[in-house]
Motif scaffolding. Structure first.
Motif, mmCIF file in Angstrom:
data_model
loop_
_atom_site.group_PDB
_atom_site.id
_atom_site.type_symbol
_atom_site.label_atom_id
_atom_site.label_comp_id
_atom_site.label_asym_id
_atom_site.label_seq_id
_atom_site.Cartn_x
_atom_site.Cartn_y
_atom_site.Cartn_z
ATOM 1 N N THR A 1 0.801 -1.225 0.000
ATOM 2 C CA THR A 1 0.000 0.000 0.000
ATOM 3 C C THR A 1 0.833 1.273 0.000
ATOM 4 O O THR A 1 0.288 2.368 -0.074
ATOM 5 N N PHE A 2 2.154 1.137 0.064
ATOM 6 C CA PHE A 2 3.012 2.321 0.170
ATOM 7 C C PHE A 2 2.881 3.239 -1.048
ATOM 8 O O PHE A 2 2.846 2.790 -2.189
ATOM 9 N N THR A 3 2.805 4.526 -0.764
ATOM 10 C CA THR A 3 2.814 5.550 -1.804
ATOM 11 C C THR A 3 3.886 6.574 -1.442
ATOM 12 O O THR A 3 3.866 7.134 -0.343
ATOM 13 N N PRO A 4 4.838 6.840 -2.328
ATOM 14 C CA PRO A 4 5.912 7.772 -1.995
ATOM 15 C C PRO A 4 5.397 9.208 -1.904
ATOM 16 O O PRO A 4 4.391 9.561 -2.539
ATOM 17 N N PRO A 5 6.059 10.063 -1.118
ATOM 18 C CA PRO A 5 5.673 11.471 -1.066
ATOM 19 C C PRO A 5 5.867 12.113 -2.440
ATOM 20 O O PRO A 5 6.768 11.716 -3.187
ATOM 21 N N PRO A 6 5.054 13.092 -2.801
ATOM 22 C CA PRO A 6 5.127 13.679 -4.149
ATOM 23 C C PRO A 6 6.436 14.401 -4.441
ATOM 24 O O PRO A 6 6.786 14.603 -5.608
ATOM 25 N N ASP A 7 7.161 14.800 -3.386
ATOM 26 C CA ASP A 7 8.387 15.578 -3.588
ATOM 27 C C ASP A 7 9.663 14.776 -3.332
ATOM 28 O O ASP A 7 10.744 15.345 -3.197
ATOM 29 N N LEU A 8 9.560 13.431 -3.261
ATOM 30 C CA LEU A 8 10.751 12.614 -3.036
ATOM 31 C C LEU A 8 10.644 11.316 -3.840
ATOM 32 O O LEU A 8 9.881 10.427 -3.490
ATOM 33 N N PRO A 9 11.420 11.163 -4.907
ATOM 34 C CA PRO A 9 11.385 9.926 -5.696
ATOM 35 C C PRO A 9 11.820 8.717 -4.877
ATOM 36 O O PRO A 9 12.771 8.800 -4.095
ATOM 37 N N VAL A 10 11.120 7.591 -5.053
ATOM 38 C CA VAL A 10 11.439 6.363 -4.332
ATOM 39 C C VAL A 10 11.439 5.198 -5.322
ATOM 40 O O VAL A 10 10.546 5.079 -6.165
ATOM 41 N N VAL A 11 12.462 4.349 -5.223
ATOM 42 C CA VAL A 11 12.548 3.110 -5.984
ATOM 43 C C VAL A 11 12.658 1.954 -4.994
ATOM 44 O O VAL A 11 13.423 2.044 -4.024
ATOM 45 N N LEU A 12 11.892 0.897 -5.209
ATOM 46 C CA LEU A 12 11.933 -0.262 -4.321
ATOM 47 C C LEU A 12 12.631 -1.429 -5.005
ATOM 48 O O LEU A 12 12.359 -1.718 -6.178
ATOM 49 N N VAL A 13 13.540 -2.080 -4.279
ATOM 50 C CA VAL A 13 14.137 -3.318 -4.768
ATOM 51 C C VAL A 13 13.270 -4.448 -4.238
ATOM 52 O O VAL A 13 13.376 -4.855 -3.082
ATOM 53 N N ARG A 14 12.371 -4.918 -5.076
ATOM 54 C CA ARG A 14 11.440 -5.995 -4.740
ATOM 55 C C ARG A 14 10.921 -6.569 -6.037
ATOM 56 O O ARG A 14 10.768 -5.860 -7.042
ATOM 57 N N GLU A 15 10.628 -7.853 -6.029
ATOM 58 C CA GLU A 15 10.223 -8.521 -7.261
ATOM 59 C C GLU A 15 8.830 -8.109 -7.714
ATOM 60 O O GLU A 15 8.560 -8.023 -8.908
ATOM 61 N N ASP A 16 7.936 -7.845 -6.753
ATOM 62 C CA ASP A 16 6.554 -7.531 -7.092
ATOM 63 C C ASP A 16 6.436 -6.099 -7.610
ATOM 64 O O ASP A 16 7.009 -5.181 -7.055
ATOM 65 N N PRO A 17 5.643 -5.889 -8.661
ATOM 66 C CA PRO A 17 5.403 -4.514 -9.117
ATOM 67 C C PRO A 17 4.522 -3.762 -8.132
ATOM 68 O O PRO A 17 3.774 -4.369 -7.364
ATOM 69 N N LEU A 18 4.614 -2.443 -8.119
ATOM 70 C CA LEU A 18 3.798 -1.599 -7.259
ATOM 71 C C LEU A 18 3.336 -0.409 -8.091
ATOM 72 O O LEU A 18 4.153 0.227 -8.768
ATOM 73 N N GLU A 19 2.059 -0.112 -8.041
ATOM 74 C CA GLU A 19 1.510 0.949 -8.884
ATOM 75 C C GLU A 19 2.085 2.318 -8.552
ATOM 76 O O GLU A 19 2.155 3.193 -9.413
ATOM 77 N N SER A 20 2.535 2.520 -7.311
ATOM 78 C CA SER A 20 2.929 3.864 -6.873
ATOM 79 C C SER A 20 4.368 4.241 -7.195
ATOM 80 O O SER A 20 4.700 5.425 -7.205
ATOM 81 N N CYS A 21 5.253 3.249 -7.443
ATOM 82 C CA CYS A 21 6.646 3.597 -7.715
ATOM 83 C C CYS A 21 7.361 2.457 -8.439
ATOM 84 O O CYS A 21 6.898 1.313 -8.408
ATOM 85 N N PRO A 22 8.489 2.754 -9.083
ATOM 86 C CA PRO A 22 9.212 1.724 -9.832
ATOM 87 C C PRO A 22 9.800 0.651 -8.916
ATOM 88 O O PRO A 22 10.148 0.926 -7.759
#
Length: 335
Positions: free
Chosen positions: A138-159
């Motif tokens: 459910t995580f959504t990154p703040p609009p003013d800070l880019p976030v990238v997750l190292v995880r196999e599953d895709p997430l709609e909110s960030c790469p």
């Protein structure tokens, strides 16, 4: 020990015989400074121990040229390799890296980790997801800070980017079945680890898709001793001719357990691991494994967050998967 006040831009300007504006241009990499003047200013900076001010740089350019990295465990083999590749990529692009670890208890969430990083001089954040968190989906990154997750599953909110944990297991089962084995036993990593879950799911689904009954699952803790105990137990299972361990430490332990139980590897039981982490540690290494390209994962994660920091678009909701590589040695044999 006596400490001195850090040198200011005015101190450097006085030492070099130039204006503070010229020092600022040199500090910020401007080309509007003559080579001889630049050399004089840089010599003064070195002599006085001057350090550029991150806040001033950010006000001028809108960026700190600093990336935050959040990890669950900086000592684990894969995470350490990912971090090292991020550091190497950052240095090559003129970025610094600030490293932090996940919190504990209720604060062990992506949101809390990113919020803490947001208080520091960073342009973007990479979170290496070793375990599930309460806001994993459910995580959504703040609009003013880019976030990238190292995880196999895709997430709609960030790469997202990771190795193909699930596909790795499918490839292992295909490989062992092609060698003539009737089934494949699995020594999984701890249930708290997302990668262990994906590898176990891939193993199970690969067998089910072939109509092969699922053997008993052995759960380890990534350490060689847990693999040893599983190998010792499986040495007495006459149906076991092939073992797939979720990492190389457990695979190596399983080999020792099988030998202690009177079995030969690979003559009686074939063993394959994942990650190729024992190179240079175990002499005359004979373990066949699936190599995880942790270096490429870290490089791609940094490339993604850098592009976001520079205002470029990186798609969300689509996982970037780094393929694994089969490394054949001498622990697998056809039957």
């Amino acid at each position: 020990m006596e400490y001195h006040q850090p040198a200011s831009m005015q101190d450097v300007a006085k030492e070099a015989g130039v204006s503070p504006q010229t020092v600022s241009r040199v500090a910020n990499g401007s080309n509007a400074v003559k080579a001889e003047t630049r050399q004089r200013v840089e010599a003064a900076m070195k002599k006085l121990g001057y350090r550029s001010n991150y806040a001033a740089r950010a006000l001028k350019h809108g960026r700190f040229n600093n990336i935050g990295v959040v990890m669950f465990d900086t000592a684990a083999f894969g995470d350490a390799r990912i971090l090292n590749s991020i550091l190497n990529a950052a240095v090559s692009e003129g970025y610094a890296v600030t490293v932090n670890t996940m919190g504990t208890g209720a604060s062990r969430t992506i949101e809390c980790a990113v919020s803490l990083m947001k208080q520091l001089p960073v342009d973007g954040v990479i979170v290496v997801m070793k375990e599930r968190t309460a806001d994993f989906d459910t995580f959504t990154p703040p609009p003013d800070l880019p976030v990238v997750l190292v995880r196999e599953d895709p997430l709609e909110s960030c790469p997202t980017v990771d190795a193909d944990q699930y596909g790795c297991s499918q490839a292992v089962v295909d490989y062992l079945i092609a060698k003539g084995h009737k089934t494949v036993y699995h020594i999984a990593g701890p249930s708290s680890a997302r990668s262990a879950q994906s590898r176990a799911d891939g193993w199970r689904d690969a067998l089910e898709s072939r109509g092969i009954p699922i053997p008993s699952l052995y759960v380890g803790d990534w350490e060689a001793d847990s693999g040893y105990q599983a190998g010792l137990s499986l040495a007495h299972d006459r149906n076991c001719t092939a073992i797939y361990a979720a990492n190389d430490q457990m695979a190596y332990g399983a080999i020792q357990g099988l030998i202690a139980g009177g079995k030969r590897v690979p003559e009686d039981v074939s063993v394959i691991g994942v990650d190729d982490s024992l190179v240079g540690i175990v002499p005359r290494l004979s373990l066949t494994t699936m190599r995880m390209r942790f270096d490429l994962i870290g490089t791609e994660a940094f490339s993604m967050v850098r592009r976001l920091c520079e205002g470029k678009r990186v798609p969300s909701g689509i996982k970037t998967v780094i393929p694994t590589e089969l490394v054949e040695r001498d622990s697998v044999r056809a039957v």
